[in-house]
Scaffold this active site. Structure first.
Site, short mmCIF file in Angstrom:
data_model
loop_
_atom_site.label_atom_id
_atom_site.label_comp_id
_atom_site.label_asym_id
_atom_site.label_seq_id
_atom_site.Cartn_x
_atom_site.Cartn_y
_atom_site.Cartn_z
N ASP A 72 38.88 42.18 17.48
CA ASP A 72 40.27 42.59 17.35
C ASP A 72 41.18 41.61 18.08
O ASP A 72 40.72 40.92 18.99
CB ASP A 72 40.48 44.01 17.91
CG ASP A 72 41.75 44.62 17.35
OD1 ASP A 72 41.72 45.09 16.20
OD2 ASP A 72 42.79 44.58 18.03
N ARG B 299 30.19 52.55 13.02
CA ARG B 299 31.32 52.95 13.86
C ARG B 299 31.03 54.31 14.51
O ARG B 299 31.33 54.53 15.68
CB ARG B 299 32.57 53.01 12.98
CG ARG B 299 33.83 53.50 13.60
CD ARG B 299 34.43 52.46 14.52
NE ARG B 299 35.71 52.93 15.01
CZ ARG B 299 35.85 53.93 15.86
NH1 ARG B 299 34.79 54.53 16.35
NH2 ARG B 299 37.04 54.31 16.25
#
Ligand code: 1CP
Length: 348
Positions: free
Chosen positions: A76, A39
């Site tokens: 997502d 990330r």
């Protein structure tokens, strides 16, 4: 398809299994140091979500640590509104935001029709690569958000506590709300079919905010559209199991069991024995350890796992999961304790 471990797919079809399959929502995420590393490399969430190698790596990370019975593709639910031009971005510590939220019927009319194979190709690239790397080890789950849950983010412009704007939109711009929900439904059907074609073995619809609606509004603004998604996907992919997860909707579980889905996700506020009665054997059930139990001692985690298994009791069609997702501050070791307990105590 011939997966080496097909426990999840059998349980979703309510077929016999040697032990209860287990995976967890948000199993790929910030509670894992190896996730935080990737990330950080990516810089921001969407850069990571659009990079097939990173998506594949992060999806497989939990499987390297734990003997899970499924992986869920890292992505997502907000990819669809982003593809429709709302401009998704993430603010550190505040969650998702949209540059161009929906405020009027005109905004709804102006939303483009999307084609998942083109506009969300990055999701399919991630799925194909992950499916290949998984080498049929365990099933790969695809997912989307429910139209209502997506509407809340699109109208609020981000996360919300009381959903004042989203519910006002339903109440004051009802025609526009239905138009928006229909556009999202059509996009979601196309999206899930494309995900299945790219390698997803089962799919889940996340209706995280279904439980904020009254039973009547839930039916009209959430369940009716999820039913369309189930029907639309089943028409093209009759053999691919579909899981519906609405959080906080005990009063609606019996209606949900009738829309043609294979399995319902159940949060921790409903005992599985009650969920079983309400759904009358029409669907498999997934859940439902309170995620906060992972903050407890190993002994408490083990006894709570036993309690969840025995509340489902005998019979086929249980998939062990948390009642909602992992939290960023949870310890991976605690998840390992939970998974080992499920494997041990559910052995037939
Ligand atoms: O920067 C980061 O790393 C942010 C954290 C994060 C992660 C790990 C976000 C932002 N999304 C994800 C991945 C994600 N989101 C997955 C991946 C697969 C897995 O489960 O391991 C999935 C299935 C989702 C789905 C999702 N996104 C939902 C539905 C499930 C749920 O938790 O209720 C929702 C509501 C979202 C919106 C969203 N995206 C990200 C966050 C932090 C949120 C929630 C914000 C809020 O509470 O309103």
């Amino acid at each position: 398809m011939n997966l080496k471990n097909d426990l999840l797919l059998r349980a979703l079809k309510q077929q016999p299994v040697e032990r209860t399959p287990v995976w967890v929502m948000r199993q790929a995420g910030r509670y894992l140091p190896e996730y935080r590393k990737i990330r950080k490399q990516a810089g921001d969430f969407m850069t990571m979500a659009k990079n097939a190698e990173m998506v594949c790596e992060v999806t497989l990370q939990p499987l390297r640590r734990f003997p899970l019975d499924a992986v869920i593709i890292f992505s997502d639910i907000l990819t669809i509104p982003d593809a429709m031009g709302l401009g998704l971005f993430f603010v550190q510590g505040e969650g998702p935001k949209f540059k161009n939220p929906i405020t009027s019927e005109k905004d709804v009319d102006n939303l483009p029709k999307i084609n998942s194979s083109i506009d969300l190709k990055y999701v399919m690239d991630g799925l194909s690569l992950t499916s290949e790397k998984l080498n049929k080890e365990v099933p790969l789950l695809g997912f989307c958000g429910s139209p209502w849950t997506l509407l809340t983010y699109m109208v609020e412009g981000g996360s919300s506590k009381n959903f004042a704007k989203a519910k006002s939109f339903l109440l004051n711009h009802t025609t526009a709300a239905h138009k928006l929900l229909q556009k999202l439904t059509d996009a979601s059907i196309d999206y899930l079919i494309a995900q299945i074609a790219a390698g997803a073995n089962a799919v889940q619809v996340f209706d995280s905010w279904g439980g904020t609606l009254t039973p009547e509004m839930y039916q009209a603004f959430s369940l009716d559209y999820m039913q369309q998604i189930v029907t639309g996907v089943k028409k093209h992919c009759p053999d691919t199991p579909i899981i519906l997860f609405s959080k906080g909707v005990q009063y609606n579980l019996s209606k949900m069991a009738d829309v043609g889905a294979d399995c319902l996700g159940v949060d921790w506020t409903t005992d599985l024995s009650l969920a079983k009665k309400l759904t009358a054997g029409k669907v498999a059930l997934q859940g439902n350890l309170d995620p906060c139990v992972l903050y407890a001692s190993d002994e408490v985690i083990k006894s709570e796992v036993k309690r969840v298994l025995s509340s489902f009791g005998d019979g086929n069609g249980h998939i062990f999961n948390l009642g909602h997702g992992m939290h960023p501050e949870m310890q991976p070791e605690k998840l390992a304790v939970m998974i080992d307990a499920v494997r041990q105590y559910s052995q037939k």
